[in-house]
Design a protein around this motif. Sequence first.
Motif, PDB file in Angstrom:
ATOM      1  N   LEU A 127       0.804  -1.225   0.000  1.00  0.00           N
ATOM      2  CA  LEU A 127       0.000   0.000   0.000  1.00  0.00           C
ATOM      3  C   LEU A 127       0.836   1.273   0.000  1.00  0.00           C
ATOM      4  O   LEU A 127       0.494   2.255  -0.644  1.00  0.00           O
ATOM      5  CB  LEU A 127      -0.945   0.011   1.196  1.00  0.00           C
ATOM      6  N   ALA A 128       1.905   1.308   0.791  1.00  0.00           N
ATOM      7  CA  ALA A 128       2.772   2.487   0.882  1.00  0.00           C
ATOM      8  C   ALA A 128       1.957   3.764   1.080  1.00  0.00           C
ATOM      9  O   ALA A 128       1.172   3.847   2.013  1.00  0.00           O
ATOM     10  CB  ALA A 128       3.684   2.542  -0.335  1.00  0.00           C
ATOM     11  N   LYS A 129       2.073   4.715   0.153  1.00  0.00           N
ATOM     12  CA  LYS A 129       1.388   5.993   0.410  1.00  0.00           C
ATOM     13  C   LYS A 129      -0.145   5.856   0.326  1.00  0.00           C
ATOM     14  O   LYS A 129      -0.870   6.689   0.860  1.00  0.00           O
ATOM     15  CB  LYS A 129       1.909   7.098  -0.500  1.00  0.00           C
ATOM     16  N   ASP A 130      -0.615   4.784  -0.310  1.00  0.00           N
ATOM     17  CA  ASP A 130      -2.071   4.589  -0.408  1.00  0.00           C
ATOM     18  C   ASP A 130      -2.697   4.098   0.898  1.00  0.00           C
ATOM     19  O   ASP A 130      -3.921   4.025   1.020  1.00  0.00           O
ATOM     20  CB  ASP A 130      -2.409   3.555  -1.501  1.00  0.00           C
ATOM     21  N   GLN A 131      -1.844   3.727   1.862  1.00  0.00           N
ATOM     22  CA  GLN A 131      -2.396   3.157   3.095  1.00  0.00           C
ATOM     23  C   GLN A 131      -3.319   4.124   3.821  1.00  0.00           C
ATOM     24  O   GLN A 131      -4.290   3.707   4.456  1.00  0.00           O
ATOM     25  CB  GLN A 131      -1.276   2.713   4.037  1.00  0.00           C
ATOM     26  N   TRP A 132      -3.056   5.436   3.698  1.00  0.00           N
ATOM     27  CA  TRP A 132      -3.846   6.394   4.481  1.00  0.00           C
ATOM     28  C   TRP A 132      -5.243   6.533   3.924  1.00  0.00           C
ATOM     29  O   TRP A 132      -6.222   6.540   4.660  1.00  0.00           O
ATOM     30  CB  TRP A 132      -3.092   7.737   4.552  1.00  0.00           C
ATOM     31  N   ASP A 133      -5.329   6.610   2.576  1.00  0.00           N
ATOM     32  CA  ASP A 133      -6.661   6.663   1.952  1.00  0.00           C
ATOM     33  C   ASP A 133      -7.410   5.361   2.204  1.00  0.00           C
ATOM     34  O   ASP A 133      -8.629   5.345   2.401  1.00  0.00           O
ATOM     35  CB  ASP A 133      -6.552   6.882   0.437  1.00  0.00           C
ATOM     36  N   TYR A 134      -6.666   4.279   2.162  1.00  0.00           N
ATOM     37  CA  TYR A 134      -7.265   2.959   2.394  1.00  0.00           C
ATOM     38  C   TYR A 134      -7.854   2.883   3.804  1.00  0.00           C
ATOM     39  O   TYR A 134      -9.029   2.524   3.990  1.00  0.00           O
ATOM     40  CB  TYR A 134      -6.186   1.893   2.188  1.00  0.00           C
ATOM     41  N   ASN A 135      -7.049   3.254   4.814  1.00  0.00           N
ATOM     42  CA  ASN A 135      -7.541   3.228   6.197  1.00  0.00           C
ATOM     43  C   ASN A 135      -8.747   4.149   6.360  1.00  0.00           C
ATOM     44  O   ASN A 135      -9.719   3.832   7.049  1.00  0.00           O
ATOM     45  CB  ASN A 135      -6.441   3.666   7.174  1.00  0.00           C
TER      46      ASN A 135
END
Length: 485
Positions: A421-429
Amino acid sequence: MKMTSNRIRVAVIGAGAAGLCSARNLLSRPHAFQPPVVFERSLQVGGTWVYSEEPETESHQHSSMYRDLRTNLPKEIMEFPDYSFDPSLPSFIHRSEVLRYLEEYTENFHVRPHIRFNCNVIAVSPVSEDGVGDRVRWDVTSHIWENPHPVTERFDAVMVCAGHYSQPYVPDIPGIDTFQGKLLHSHVYRYPESFTSRSVVLLGCGPSGIDIAIELAQHAKQVTLCHHGPPIRWTPPKGLSLAPPVVRATPDSLICEDGTQLEADTLIFCTGYKYCYPFLESKMDPRSLKDTEELVRVTLPNSLSRSGLLLETQNGHDACNDQLKEGMLAKDTIVIPDEGQGHLPPLYKHLIHARYPTLVFIGACKIVVPFPHVHCQALFFLAVLEGKCPLPSVEQMLSESYKELMDHMSVGLPLKYLHRLAKDQWDYNQWLSKTAGFKPLPPVLRKIYDKCSEFRNTSPIIYRSLKFEILSSEEFRVNSTDAQI
Ligand code: FAD
């Protein structure tokens, strides 16, 4: 997906961070859930954070922790949102403090009585009469190590929290069988003193590769860190040199991509880990398809049409394709060939088995801040089970996970990065919390994560001298005890 019986019975596999968090949140919803059964193959909680120097046996699989490890994330963002680390600790803490934290979390939320230690799960099978879809229940078969007689119990849902940092991935290097030196994986590395006067080559430049190389540089005769990817933005310490990846081996040397010959007596693979879920019932596991031993890769034709997915086999024939005709792919199994790195079944939102949505894989994503991330995943799944957050149909979830696979491959990314996920983890969470209606993670976590990554990429030797302080849900302060930062 609310179950018809009164309270939902959930099995949790593993008592590492993900399993403890899942159990804690199940216990806090007694109106909806029975107390969970947490299966833990070892004798203690903590998973990755349990350090051991004992050699591995069938019943004792040690973690990949090394003696002097300090966290590569500050404790201010590592912690679960509902339980803090001791604020008097530095930001980057010794592994033993993380284990202590997880033990305290276990006691604080009264999880321990629900954990069956020394209990290895050997099979997880969908109950056939329940059919496919969001009502599938599960037979979980486990055994106590000393007792050969397995026991099977039925659950409404299963949360797989078995981790994915304990099965070493070792790439194939031509000639490596002839190499006379010592070969090991970072999984078994414990401390640098055992490498005194050795010439060590490390292959792989992830967090462990860099940390171990820096540790070894103070002890070994010579240390070379071989890596590909973007150039390193820091000056290696005395005793450590950098080189391109090793592509070939001879009895007494290792040959790099640019032809450089490294005289070495030890090669440490810091090449990561494979997904491995040996307890998944065979029909859940793409490898069980006839002849799948031969699967090597999926080739993507020009059109990304579903029927265009081809499975190639090592010896060129297409033994599997008959089983993977259009329709079957979407309905039964999406084969995600593993490139030797293990695989997961098709997952909706990197989490929920797209065909059997009462089965989840908590913590399977890579490059995330694990504790807050698994907290969000667990809360999302519990909301689904409680009927507060309806999922799309199985067909839709399968097709979304399939599209994700296709999109991923169409931009040429290796399959091993599918759940990265890397930088996408925040939108994902954020998406998980918004969709399931629980409190989102504060934006300050991302800000600290970005700042920390920046320091780590440029100053891996001294970034742990930083001290982070959270001022509000948006703001933080950072100081360093090292004058060079
Ligand atoms: P694990 O901790 O691996 O726990 C899985 C548990 O499942 C284990 O206890 C295992 O015994 C049990 N289990 C497995 N199979 C079965 C079975 N069949 N039956 C019963 N039980 C089973 N994260 C950070 O946040 N910060 C860091 O600084 C950091 N550093 C790391 C350094 C290293 C070297 C490694 C390897 C990882 C690091 N991580 C770090 C990531 C770390 O793995 C996660 O923080 C987190 O601990 C993962 O928890 P988990 O519960 O998903 O898996």
